[in-house]
Design an enzyme around this catalytic site. Structure first.
Site, PDB file in Angstrom:
ATOM      1  N   GLU A   1       0.663  -2.259  13.854  1.00 29.18           N
ATOM      2  CA  GLU A   1      -0.051  -1.926  13.194  1.00 29.18           C
ATOM      3  C   GLU A   1      -1.507  -2.172  13.918  1.00 29.18           C
ATOM      4  OE1 GLU A   1      -1.803  -2.731   8.787  1.00 29.18           O
ATOM      5  OE2 GLU A   1       0.520  -2.262   8.880  1.00 29.18           O
TER       6      GLU A   1
ATOM      7  N   HIS B   1      -2.764   1.772   6.082  1.00 29.94           N
ATOM      8  CA  HIS B   1      -2.935   0.503   5.437  1.00 29.94           C
ATOM      9  C   HIS B   1      -4.256   0.637   4.399  1.00 29.94           C
ATOM     10  CE1 HIS B   1      -1.862  -3.824   5.613  1.00 29.94           C
ATOM     11  NE2 HIS B   1      -2.052  -3.675   4.367  1.00 29.94           N
TER      12      HIS B   1
ATOM     13  N   ARG C   1       4.290  -5.008   4.137  1.00 30.35           N
ATOM     14  CA  ARG C   1       3.976  -5.372   5.129  1.00 30.35           C
ATOM     15  C   ARG C   1       4.974  -4.778   6.163  1.00 30.35           C
ATOM     16  NH1 ARG C   1      -0.337  -6.801   3.556  1.00 30.35           N
ATOM     17  NH2 ARG C   1      -1.329  -8.821   4.145  1.00 30.35           N
TER      18      ARG C   1
HETATM   19  C1  DGY Z   1      -3.430  -7.181   1.169  1.00 31.28           C
HETATM   20  O1  DGY Z   1      -4.317  -7.487   0.319  1.00 31.28           O
HETATM   21  O2  DGY Z   1      -2.711  -8.011   1.504  1.00 31.28           O
HETATM   22  C2  DGY Z   1      -3.176  -5.898   1.445  1.00 31.28           C
HETATM   23  O3  DGY Z   1      -2.310  -5.553   2.550  1.00 31.28           O
HETATM   24  C3  DGY Z   1      -4.614  -5.139   2.089  1.00 31.28           C
HETATM   25  O4  DGY Z   1      -5.101  -4.585   0.760  1.00 31.28           O
END
Ligand code: DGY
Length: 330
Positions: free
Chosen positions: A270, A289, A241
């Protein structure tokens, strides 16, 4: 059941219909636009009646939204991470929250390795140079990168994804350090992984890859102090993240060459605005992402999110529930 008696579900983004086939005949749906960056205003009138919410990781599900949805019985996030959701507020209302672990492990680990390799071997720059006419001859000292074989990879967070990355890295001949709760000894031995504290991992690693969820404890865990511990030749990869890394500190680290490069699938903020100075850093590779973005993985994530949603609507335990306490003392 008559169509009008089926429970109403809000799906915050439009998705390929075949991904949602399981919902057919089980609920009525209202669907937001594919490119919604917030809870779309067109969906607001339905909050009062909605019994289910199917959302993406970009949609904050907090008190303010929950207060307007008094009939909500399940929140299903199409992601493994659920930092967008106020889980405590859902639990207080006895609303189970579902996520989609497992199905995206391999795709995310693959993209982590792709980023690591691309940054190590300067693929974006080499490709740009070839296209733009700077490939004059086979250049003995041009586009030199870093070896993976024999290098040390520090894995911060050894959950499912961290482990899948470690397995892949082992195949590339990398040595492994990790931080997290200790792995079972047989897994440590199988991976050849050694557990160390974060400062030690940062000092010793040639590559550092982040695989922790975003929590109050991990928010900003990689800042100036941590980046200054890393080797000047080190490469940082983040597919976890964005806010796990302090963006201003990372920018400074790249500008002042405290580390060699960064490869980011996630950023803070983001999306990263197009004029953000990180894009101007030649030693920073940024993708939007996409770690779980394979056809199969995204479809399986949606299907798992449908399974969670339907279980919640039917009063069954969610197959993947992040707040199982909602089932206690019922
Ligand atoms: C998640 O699933 O948390 C990812 O960041 C997106 O695939």
């Amino acid at each position: 059941m008559e169509e009008q008696n089926l429970p109403l579900v809000i799906i915050t983004h439009s998705l390929p219909t075949e991904w949602l086939a399981k919902l057919e005949g089980k609920c009525r749906t209202v669907i937001g636009p594919w490119d919604a960056t917030h809870f779309d205003p067109s969906l607001e009138p339905y909050l009062a009646e909605a019994e289910g919410l199917f959302c993406l990781l970009t949609i904050p599900v907090r008190e303010e939204l929950l207060n307007r949805a008094p009939k909500l019985r399940v929140v299903s996030n199409m992601a493994v991470g659920y930092d967008n959701i106020d889980v405590a507020a859902c639990t207080a209302r006895r609303i189970p929250v579902g996520n989609t672990p497992g199905v995206l492990t391999a795709a995310t680990a693959d993209l982590t390795m792709a980023l690591l390799l691309a940054a190590a071997r300067q693929l974006p720059q080499a490709s740009k140079d070839a296209r733009e006419g700077r490939w004059i001859t086979w250049s003995p000292a041009g586009w030199l990168g870093a070896d993976l074989d024999g290098a040390t990879l520090g894995v911060v967070g050894m959950g499912k994804i961290g482990r899948a990355v470690a397995q892949r890295a082992k195949g590339f001949g990398m040595k492994l350090l990790y931080t997290d709760i200790p792995l079972p000894p047989e897994v440590e031995t199988e991976l050849g992984a050694q557990r160390v504290e974060l400062p030690e991992l940062l000092r010793q690693s040639d590559f550092v890859t982040l695989h922790v969820p975003l929590t109050p404890e991990t928010r900003g865990m990689i800042g100036e102090e941590q980046l200054r511990l890393m080797k000047p030749s080190a490469i940082l990869v983040n597919t976890a993240r964005g806010p796990v890394v302090q963006t201003a500190a990372l920018l400074k680290a790249l500008q002042e060459k405290w580390i060699a490069a960064a490869a980011l699938d996630v950023t803070d903020p983001e999306p990263l605005p197009p004029d953000h100075p990180l894009y101007a850093q030649p030693n920073c590779l940024i993708v939007p992402h996409i770690a779980s973005a394979t056809h199969n993985t995204r479809r399986r994530m949606a299907e798992l999110a449908c399974d969670n949603l339907l279980a919640g609507l039917e009063g069954r335990r969610l197959p993947n529930c992040v707040n199982p306490e909602v089932y206690e003392n019922v």
